[in-house]
Design a protein around this motif. Structure first.
Motif, PDB file in Angstrom:
ATOM      1  N   GLU A 180      -6.200  -4.272   1.391  1.00  0.00           N
ATOM      2  CA  GLU A 180      -6.265  -3.050   2.010  1.00  0.00           C
ATOM      3  C   GLU A 180      -7.177  -1.870   1.614  1.00  0.00           C
ATOM      4  O   GLU A 180      -7.885  -1.471   2.365  1.00  0.00           O
ATOM      5  CB  GLU A 180      -4.977  -2.327   2.315  1.00  0.00           C
ATOM      6  CG  GLU A 180      -3.918  -3.111   2.918  1.00  0.00           C
ATOM      7  CD  GLU A 180      -2.422  -2.367   3.133  1.00  0.00           C
ATOM      8  OE1 GLU A 180      -2.178  -1.468   2.672  1.00  0.00           O
ATOM      9  OE2 GLU A 180      -1.450  -3.097   3.317  1.00  0.00           O
ATOM     10  N   LEU A 181      -7.596  -1.883   0.338  1.00  0.00           N
ATOM     11  CA  LEU A 181      -8.516  -0.956  -0.142  1.00  0.00           C
ATOM     12  C   LEU A 181      -9.905  -1.442   0.121  1.00  0.00           C
ATOM     13  O   LEU A 181     -10.734  -0.615   0.629  1.00  0.00           O
ATOM     14  CB  LEU A 181      -8.123  -0.819  -1.881  1.00  0.00           C
ATOM     15  CG  LEU A 181      -9.103   0.113  -2.473  1.00  0.00           C
ATOM     16  CD1 LEU A 181      -8.931   1.574  -2.084  1.00  0.00           C
ATOM     17  CD2 LEU A 181      -8.630  -0.087  -3.948  1.00  0.00           C
ATOM     18  N   ILE A 182      -9.989  -2.907  -0.324  1.00  0.00           N
ATOM     19  CA  ILE A 182     -11.380  -3.433   0.246  1.00  0.00           C
ATOM     20  C   ILE A 182     -11.721  -3.040   1.790  1.00  0.00           C
ATOM     21  O   ILE A 182     -12.829  -2.620   2.108  1.00  0.00           O
ATOM     22  CB  ILE A 182     -11.443  -5.002  -0.053  1.00  0.00           C
ATOM     23  CG1 ILE A 182     -11.224  -5.081  -1.396  1.00  0.00           C
ATOM     24  CG2 ILE A 182     -12.575  -5.496   0.446  1.00  0.00           C
ATOM     25  CD1 ILE A 182     -11.162  -6.445  -1.932  1.00  0.00           C
ATOM     26  N   ASP A 183     -10.675  -3.353   2.515  1.00  0.00           N
ATOM     27  CA  ASP A 183     -11.098  -3.031   4.043  1.00  0.00           C
ATOM     28  C   ASP A 183     -11.200  -1.581   4.451  1.00  0.00           C
ATOM     29  O   ASP A 183     -12.347  -1.126   4.988  1.00  0.00           O
ATOM     30  CB  ASP A 183      -9.820  -3.232   4.792  1.00  0.00           C
ATOM     31  CG  ASP A 183      -9.671  -4.854   5.140  1.00  0.00           C
ATOM     32  OD1 ASP A 183     -10.562  -5.501   4.978  1.00  0.00           O
ATOM     33  OD2 ASP A 183      -8.687  -5.302   5.817  1.00  0.00           O
ATOM     34  N   TYR A 184     -10.486  -0.787   3.666  1.00  0.00           N
ATOM     35  CA  TYR A 184     -10.711   0.942   3.903  1.00  0.00           C
ATOM     36  C   TYR A 184     -11.948   1.255   3.376  1.00  0.00           C
ATOM     37  O   TYR A 184     -12.832   2.154   3.893  1.00  0.00           O
ATOM     38  CB  TYR A 184      -9.458   1.618   3.268  1.00  0.00           C
ATOM     39  CG  TYR A 184      -9.704   3.070   3.278  1.00  0.00           C
ATOM     40  CD1 TYR A 184      -9.396   3.762   4.459  1.00  0.00           C
ATOM     41  CD2 TYR A 184     -10.291   3.765   2.251  1.00  0.00           C
ATOM     42  CE1 TYR A 184      -9.504   5.037   4.558  1.00  0.00           C
ATOM     43  CE2 TYR A 184     -10.457   5.335   2.121  1.00  0.00           C
ATOM     44  CZ  TYR A 184     -10.212   5.644   3.388  1.00  0.00           C
ATOM     45  OH  TYR A 184     -10.109   7.207   3.535  1.00  0.00           O
TER      46      TYR A 184
ATOM     47  N   ASP B 182       0.610 -10.093  -8.334  1.00  0.00           N
ATOM     48  CA  ASP B 182       1.724 -10.417  -7.228  1.00  0.00           C
ATOM     49  C   ASP B 182       1.260 -10.067  -5.581  1.00  0.00           C
ATOM     50  O   ASP B 182      -0.022  -9.540  -5.523  1.00  0.00           O
ATOM     51  CB  ASP B 182       3.119  -9.760  -7.538  1.00  0.00           C
ATOM     52  CG  ASP B 182       3.144  -8.251  -7.251  1.00  0.00           C
ATOM     53  OD1 ASP B 182       1.985  -7.701  -6.811  1.00  0.00           O
ATOM     54  OD2 ASP B 182       3.987  -7.346  -7.980  1.00  0.00           O
ATOM     55  N   ASN B 183       2.027 -10.578  -4.864  1.00  0.00           N
ATOM     56  CA  ASN B 183       1.573 -10.271  -3.241  1.00  0.00           C
ATOM     57  C   ASN B 183       1.443  -8.870  -2.667  1.00  0.00           C
ATOM     58  O   ASN B 183       0.702  -8.613  -2.021  1.00  0.00           O
ATOM     59  CB  ASN B 183       2.741 -11.272  -2.486  1.00  0.00           C
ATOM     60  CG  ASN B 183       2.519 -12.629  -2.441  1.00  0.00           C
ATOM     61  OD1 ASN B 183       1.410 -12.952  -2.877  1.00  0.00           O
ATOM     62  ND2 ASN B 183       3.527 -13.549  -2.189  1.00  0.00           N
ATOM     63  N   ASP B 184       2.192  -7.885  -3.501  1.00  0.00           N
ATOM     64  CA  ASP B 184       2.211  -6.568  -3.043  1.00  0.00           C
ATOM     65  C   ASP B 184       0.762  -5.969  -3.751  1.00  0.00           C
ATOM     66  O   ASP B 184       0.131  -5.139  -3.096  1.00  0.00           O
ATOM     67  CB  ASP B 184       3.286  -5.689  -3.735  1.00  0.00           C
ATOM     68  CG  ASP B 184       4.608  -6.005  -2.957  1.00  0.00           C
ATOM     69  OD1 ASP B 184       4.470  -6.464  -1.829  1.00  0.00           O
ATOM     70  OD2 ASP B 184       5.583  -5.801  -3.668  1.00  0.00           O
ATOM     71  N   ASP B 185       0.490  -6.532  -4.862  1.00  0.00           N
ATOM     72  CA  ASP B 185      -0.761  -5.734  -5.578  1.00  0.00           C
ATOM     73  C   ASP B 185      -1.975  -6.424  -4.708  1.00  0.00           C
ATOM     74  O   ASP B 185      -2.915  -5.844  -4.407  1.00  0.00           O
ATOM     75  CB  ASP B 185      -0.833  -6.216  -6.996  1.00  0.00           C
ATOM     76  CG  ASP B 185      -0.022  -5.519  -7.820  1.00  0.00           C
ATOM     77  OD1 ASP B 185       0.598  -4.323  -7.230  1.00  0.00           O
ATOM     78  OD2 ASP B 185       0.520  -5.919  -8.906  1.00  0.00           O
ATOM     79  N   LYS B 186      -1.941  -7.829  -4.402  1.00  0.00           N
ATOM     80  CA  LYS B 186      -2.962  -8.236  -3.778  1.00  0.00           C
ATOM     81  C   LYS B 186      -3.065  -7.705  -1.959  1.00  0.00           C
ATOM     82  O   LYS B 186      -4.225  -7.344  -1.782  1.00  0.00           O
ATOM     83  CB  LYS B 186      -2.788  -9.668  -3.265  1.00  0.00           C
ATOM     84  CG  LYS B 186      -2.916 -10.715  -4.551  1.00  0.00           C
ATOM     85  CD  LYS B 186      -2.414 -11.995  -4.205  1.00  0.00           C
ATOM     86  CE  LYS B 186      -2.588 -12.972  -5.575  1.00  0.00           C
ATOM     87  NZ  LYS B 186      -2.079 -14.374  -5.350  1.00  0.00           N
TER      88      LYS B 186
ATOM     89  N   PHE C 102      -2.494  -4.463  -1.255  1.00  0.00           N
ATOM     90  CA  PHE C 102      -2.842  -3.365  -1.719  1.00  0.00           C
ATOM     91  C   PHE C 102      -4.327  -3.609  -1.849  1.00  0.00           C
ATOM     92  O   PHE C 102      -5.295  -2.790  -1.400  1.00  0.00           O
ATOM     93  CB  PHE C 102      -2.541  -2.791  -2.862  1.00  0.00           C
ATOM     94  CG  PHE C 102      -2.776  -1.395  -3.333  1.00  0.00           C
ATOM     95  CD1 PHE C 102      -2.731  -0.150  -2.537  1.00  0.00           C
ATOM     96  CD2 PHE C 102      -3.758  -1.114  -4.462  1.00  0.00           C
ATOM     97  CE1 PHE C 102      -3.268   0.965  -2.800  1.00  0.00           C
ATOM     98  CE2 PHE C 102      -4.463  -0.136  -4.678  1.00  0.00           C
ATOM     99  CZ  PHE C 102      -4.296   1.034  -3.847  1.00  0.00           C
ATOM    100  N   LEU C 103      -4.733  -4.216  -2.639  1.00  0.00           N
ATOM    101  CA  LEU C 103      -6.299  -4.800  -2.938  1.00  0.00           C
ATOM    102  C   LEU C 103      -6.990  -4.923  -1.748  1.00  0.00           C
ATOM    103  O   LEU C 103      -8.108  -4.406  -1.681  1.00  0.00           O
ATOM    104  CB  LEU C 103      -6.264  -5.476  -3.922  1.00  0.00           C
ATOM    105  CG  LEU C 103      -7.901  -6.196  -4.219  1.00  0.00           C
ATOM    106  CD1 LEU C 103      -8.566  -4.949  -5.025  1.00  0.00           C
ATOM    107  CD2 LEU C 103      -8.105  -7.507  -5.435  1.00  0.00           C
TER     108      LEU C 103
END
Length: 94
Positions: free
Chosen positions: A11-15, A2-6, A8-9
């Motif tokens: 943001e995690l990749i960017d971090y 879903d959009n929230d999971d995407k 988060f993913l």
């Protein structure tokens, strides 16, 4: 996802500063909901990943071939890289 999971993913990749080809959101962050500046390149990466993962559906392979030729002609991927991909597809029986 879903959009929230995407979200988060991405943001995690960017971090983690993982080098991947993803469309960018306004403000420089990765995201699916953002206007994709290069949808063909994103689709190309997705199809290439599917074929490498073993998905050999005729429609997928044919779409990948068309995108490879289109991206070569538009100078968005290196001609040699595109030809190598097409040669690999032919050697695999596609």
């Amino acid at each position: 996802l879903d959009n929230d999971d995407k979200s988060f993913l991405y943001e995690l990749i960017d971090y983690a500063e993982v080098p991947v080809n993803l469309p960018r959101q306004n403000g420089g962050r990765a995201g699916v909901n953002a206007d994709c500046k290069d949808k063909d390149m994103h689709r190309f990466e997705l199809l290439k990943g599917q074929v490498l993962a073993g998905n050999n559906a005729k429609e997928i392979v044919n779409e990948l071939k068309v995108l490879i030729v289109k991206l070569i002609n538009d100078d968005r991927i290196n001609r040699k890289q595109g030809q190598n991909l097409l040669t690999d597809l032919v050697s695999l029986g596609f």
